[in-house]
Each structure stands twice: as C-alpha cells, then as structure tokens.
Design a protein around this motif. Structure first.
Motif, short mmCIF file in Angstrom:
data_model
loop_
_atom_site.label_atom_id
_atom_site.label_comp_id
_atom_site.label_asym_id
_atom_site.label_seq_id
_atom_site.Cartn_x
_atom_site.Cartn_y
_atom_site.Cartn_z
N THR A 186 42.53 63.29 70.09
CA THR A 186 41.31 62.74 69.48
C THR A 186 40.12 63.65 69.72
OG1 THR A 186 42.21 60.52 69.88
CG2 THR A 186 39.87 60.68 69.33
N ARG A 187 39.97 64.10 70.95
CA ARG A 187 38.85 64.99 71.28
C ARG A 187 38.97 66.32 70.54
NH1 ARG A 187 37.98 64.10 77.85
NH2 ARG A 187 36.41 62.44 77.66
N ALA A 188 40.20 66.80 70.36
CA ALA A 188 40.40 68.04 69.61
C ALA A 188 39.89 67.88 68.19
CB ALA A 188 41.87 68.44 69.62
N ILE A 189 40.20 66.76 67.57
CA ILE A 189 39.74 66.50 66.21
C ILE A 189 38.23 66.40 66.17
CG2 ILE A 189 39.76 64.79 64.34
CD1 ILE A 189 42.67 64.15 65.20
N LEU A 190 37.64 65.75 67.17
CA LEU A 190 36.19 65.56 67.21
C LEU A 190 35.43 66.82 67.61
CD1 LEU A 190 36.07 62.01 68.85
CD2 LEU A 190 35.52 62.58 66.48
N GLY A 191 36.16 67.84 68.11
CA GLY A 191 35.52 69.10 68.45
C GLY A 191 35.13 69.26 69.90
N ALA A 192 35.47 68.29 70.75
CA ALA A 192 35.19 68.40 72.19
C ALA A 192 36.36 69.15 72.83
CB ALA A 192 35.02 67.01 72.80
N LEU A 193 36.41 70.47 72.61
CA LEU A 193 37.63 71.23 72.85
C LEU A 193 37.94 71.43 74.33
CD1 LEU A 193 37.36 73.81 69.94
CD2 LEU A 193 38.59 71.63 70.01
N GLN A 194 36.94 71.73 75.16
CA GLN A 194 37.23 71.92 76.58
C GLN A 194 37.68 70.61 77.22
OE1 GLN A 194 37.47 74.89 78.31
NE2 GLN A 194 38.47 73.44 79.70
N ALA A 195 37.00 69.52 76.87
CA ALA A 195 37.41 68.22 77.39
C ALA A 195 38.82 67.87 76.90
CB ALA A 195 36.43 67.14 76.95
N ALA A 196 39.12 68.20 75.65
CA ALA A 196 40.46 67.97 75.12
C ALA A 196 41.50 68.77 75.88
CB ALA A 196 40.50 68.34 73.63
N ALA B 189 52.41 66.15 73.48
CA ALA B 189 51.38 66.76 74.33
C ALA B 189 51.24 68.25 74.03
CB ALA B 189 51.70 66.53 75.80
N TYR B 190 52.36 68.95 73.86
CA TYR B 190 52.29 70.37 73.50
C TYR B 190 51.66 70.53 72.12
CZ TYR B 190 55.03 72.10 77.45
OH TYR B 190 55.46 72.45 78.71
N ASP B 191 51.99 69.64 71.21
CA ASP B 191 51.41 69.68 69.86
C ASP B 191 49.91 69.49 69.91
OD1 ASP B 191 51.41 69.70 67.01
OD2 ASP B 191 51.46 67.52 67.00
N SER B 192 49.46 68.54 70.74
CA SER B 192 48.03 68.29 70.87
C SER B 192 47.32 69.51 71.44
CB SER B 192 47.79 67.07 71.78
OG SER B 192 48.33 65.90 71.22
N ARG B 193 47.90 70.10 72.49
CA ARG B 193 47.26 71.27 73.08
C ARG B 193 47.29 72.46 72.14
NH1 ARG B 193 48.91 73.44 79.03
NH2 ARG B 193 50.58 74.45 77.82
N GLY B 194 48.35 72.52 71.32
CA GLY B 194 48.40 73.57 70.31
C GLY B 194 47.22 73.48 69.37
N LEU B 195 46.85 72.26 68.97
CA LEU B 195 45.69 72.09 68.09
C LEU B 195 44.40 72.54 68.78
CD1 LEU B 195 44.44 71.04 65.44
CD2 LEU B 195 44.25 68.79 66.53
N PHE C 195 45.19 68.40 58.29
CA PHE C 195 44.57 69.50 59.05
C PHE C 195 43.18 69.82 58.52
CE2 PHE C 195 48.45 69.90 61.25
CZ PHE C 195 48.24 70.73 62.35
N THR C 196 42.97 69.68 57.24
CA THR C 196 41.63 69.87 56.69
C THR C 196 40.68 68.84 57.30
OG1 THR C 196 42.48 70.75 54.60
CG2 THR C 196 40.25 69.86 54.59
N ARG C 197 41.16 67.61 57.44
CA ARG C 197 40.36 66.55 58.06
C ARG C 197 40.10 66.85 59.54
NH1 ARG C 197 42.87 62.94 55.70
NH2 ARG C 197 44.50 62.54 57.23
N TYR C 198 41.03 67.56 60.18
CA TYR C 198 40.85 67.92 61.60
C TYR C 198 39.91 69.11 61.75
CZ TYR C 198 45.29 65.34 61.93
OH TYR C 198 46.29 64.40 61.83
N GLY C 199 39.50 69.70 60.64
CA GLY C 199 38.59 70.84 60.71
C GLY C 199 39.28 72.17 60.83
N VAL C 200 40.55 72.24 60.39
CA VAL C 200 41.33 73.48 60.50
C VAL C 200 41.86 73.83 59.12
CG1 VAL C 200 43.28 74.64 61.59
CG2 VAL C 200 42.03 72.87 62.84
N ARG C 201 41.67 75.07 58.73
CA ARG C 201 42.19 75.54 57.42
C ARG C 201 43.02 76.79 57.62
NH1 ARG C 201 39.43 73.22 53.05
NH2 ARG C 201 37.61 71.99 53.64
#
Length: 287
Positions: free
Chosen positions: A185-195, A212-218, A281-287
């Motif tokens: 969730t934090r990765a999507i919201l852009g709080a990357l260090q906290a994520a 968990a690996y997938d989340s950290r990959g994002l 992924f576009t919604r997550y801010g990644v293209r």
C-alpha cells in the motif's frame, strides 16, 4: 492487484474442546459413541493437518447429531464454513457463517470469516460490512483490520487500506500479512522508504512469501533500483510462477535496463494471466 492477495487472508477458527463430551449423556455412556464423538471434534477442529473433506465431515456429524451446547454449535458451523472457504465453495461457507451468527450474534470470528468468504468471492462491499461488524464487536481484532484493508485494496481505496494496516500492526506487531500489505500500500502511495522497511520486516518473518518479494520488487522498481527489483520479482516467481504482478513488474524492470526481449516476454506472460495488469501498474504510478 496482481493475482495474489497482498496482505493474506486471516481465517479465525473456533476450537471445540474435547470436554464437550460431558454434554452428551449418550456419548458418555457408550465407549464407541464416545470415541466417534471425540474423533469428530478433532476433525472439526482441523487437528493434525486434517484434510478439508474430513473437516467438513467431522463438523457435519457434530451439527447433525444436534446434542451439543448452544456455545458449541456456532463453532461447528464456523469451522465447517472455514473448510468450505478453503475448498473454494464460498456460497456454502457463507451459509454456514450465517447460521453460526444466527446462533451467536456476538461471535466475532464468524463475522470475520463471512467477510473473508465474500472477499474471495469478489463482493468487496459486503465483505467490508462483515469486517466492520467484527471490529464493532471486538475493537482489538487485528485480523479483521488486516482483512478489511485487503478489501479496501481491492477497491483501490489505498488511504483506507493504509489506515487499517496501521491499526492491525499496532494491535499485533507480529502479524506478517499486515506488514506485507502495508508495504504494498505504501509503495503505491509513494512512501517508498517506509514501504521498504515494512517489506523487510515481513521477509524477516518468512523468506518464502511470493507476495512479500513482489511487494518489495514494486518498491525497488519505483526507486529505480532495477537490479534489486528484478531479483525480488524473480524470487516471487520461484514461489508462485503465475503471479502476474511479479511477471509484469520484472518485465518493466528488464525493459528499463535495455533488455527489451526479456521484458516483452515477461509482460506478455503477465497479460495472458491477467489482461488488465498494465492498467493496474499505471494506477500504481509505474509505466
């Protein structure tokens, strides 16, 4: 959201105690009946890696006998509902949770588990209503908060999901699924260090979690750390080769490193599994 739940689903199981035998005079007087009764209790509890069908059978026998206490029957229905949920028979599971709640209007686990069944069925608003009721009955029910967060994620309500994960972790810091869900969730919201901190915490608890690996990959993908992203996505795919979000994310990372052919292969595979993964992924801010 990819093909896997971010935070995992937490099923609260009830426990039918063997001392319930004392509530049945027939079972107490007949040794054979007593042994069968004990066995059904153990099966319904899901003891010793009991199969789903055996769990259903044990609970059904207890329910059908109709001799247990008013406290025991809601648990038997709840446990059978959990078994039907594990089997993927969500309609039967919901019927059992409804019956469990009818017998005990304050049984928080049955409300939570009914929410789980609706969540897996894709009926997110009804799932949230069930989790709301579980939380109303027990404001410290960390699993219900984590499950409600999952439902909010499915609805792309990321701020609400983050708040529920915060509460789940506050109530139970050992809830690995909530750390992973909040990382995503934090990765999507852009709080990357906290994520990143959240994902690392989740992976301390379990090193074999594809989600968990997938989340950290994002997180790494959004940070521009492409090698780390590819490594984490590859780890996720070792545990779950059909995880669309990991395939798509790895494909994007490969493209960004100049590996167009490898990236296209992964992205095509991801789209075969989940046609709309690119929109996610576009919604997550990644293209």
């Amino acid at each position: 959201m990819g093909s896997r739940a971010r935070g995992g689903i937490i099923d609260g199981a009830g426990l039918l105690l063997v001392v319930l035998m004392s509530q049945s005079s027939a079972a107490a007087q007949d040794p054979k009946q007593k042994n069968s009764y004990v066995q059904n209790i153990e099966l319904c509890n899901g003891s010793a890696h009991t199969s789903i069908e055996a769990r259903i059978e044990g609970c059904t026998e207890l329910i059908g006998a109709g001799r247990d206490s008013a406290a025991a029957l809601p648990i038997a229905y709840n446990n059978r509902g959990n078994a039907y949920t594990a089997k993927g028979d969500y309609d039967r599971a919901i019927q059992d949770f409804d019956q469990s709640i009818k017998l005990n209007r304050t049984y928080t686990k049955a409300f939570n588990n009914r929410g789980v069944a609706y969540l897996r069925k894709g009926e997110y608003d009804i799932a949230i209503e069930a989790f709301d009721e579980a939380i109303r009955l027990d404001s410290k029910y960390s699993g219900a908060f984590a499950n409600r967060a999952e439902a909010h994620l499915k609805k792309n309500e990321f701020d609400r999901a983050a708040r529920d994960y915060d509460e789940a972790i506050r109530l139970d810091p050992n809830l690995e699924a909530a750390w992973n869900g909040r990382c995503w969730t934090r990765a999507i919201l852009g709080a990357l260090q906290a994520a990143l901190d959240d994902c690392n915490k989740a992976l301390q608890s379990t090193s074999n979690s594809a989600a968990a690996y997938d989340s950290r990959g994002l997180v790494y993908l959004k940070l521009g750390q492409l090698g780390a992203a590819i490594n984490d996505y590859s780890s996720a795919l070792r545990f779950d080769p059909s995880l669309a979000s990991a395939l798509y994310g790895r494909g994007l990372a490969k493209r960004k490193t100049g590996d167009e052919a490898g990236g296209d292969t992964d992205i095509s595979a991801a789209r075969r599994i989940q046609a709309g993964i690119g929109d996610d992924f576009t919604r997550y801010g990644v293209r």
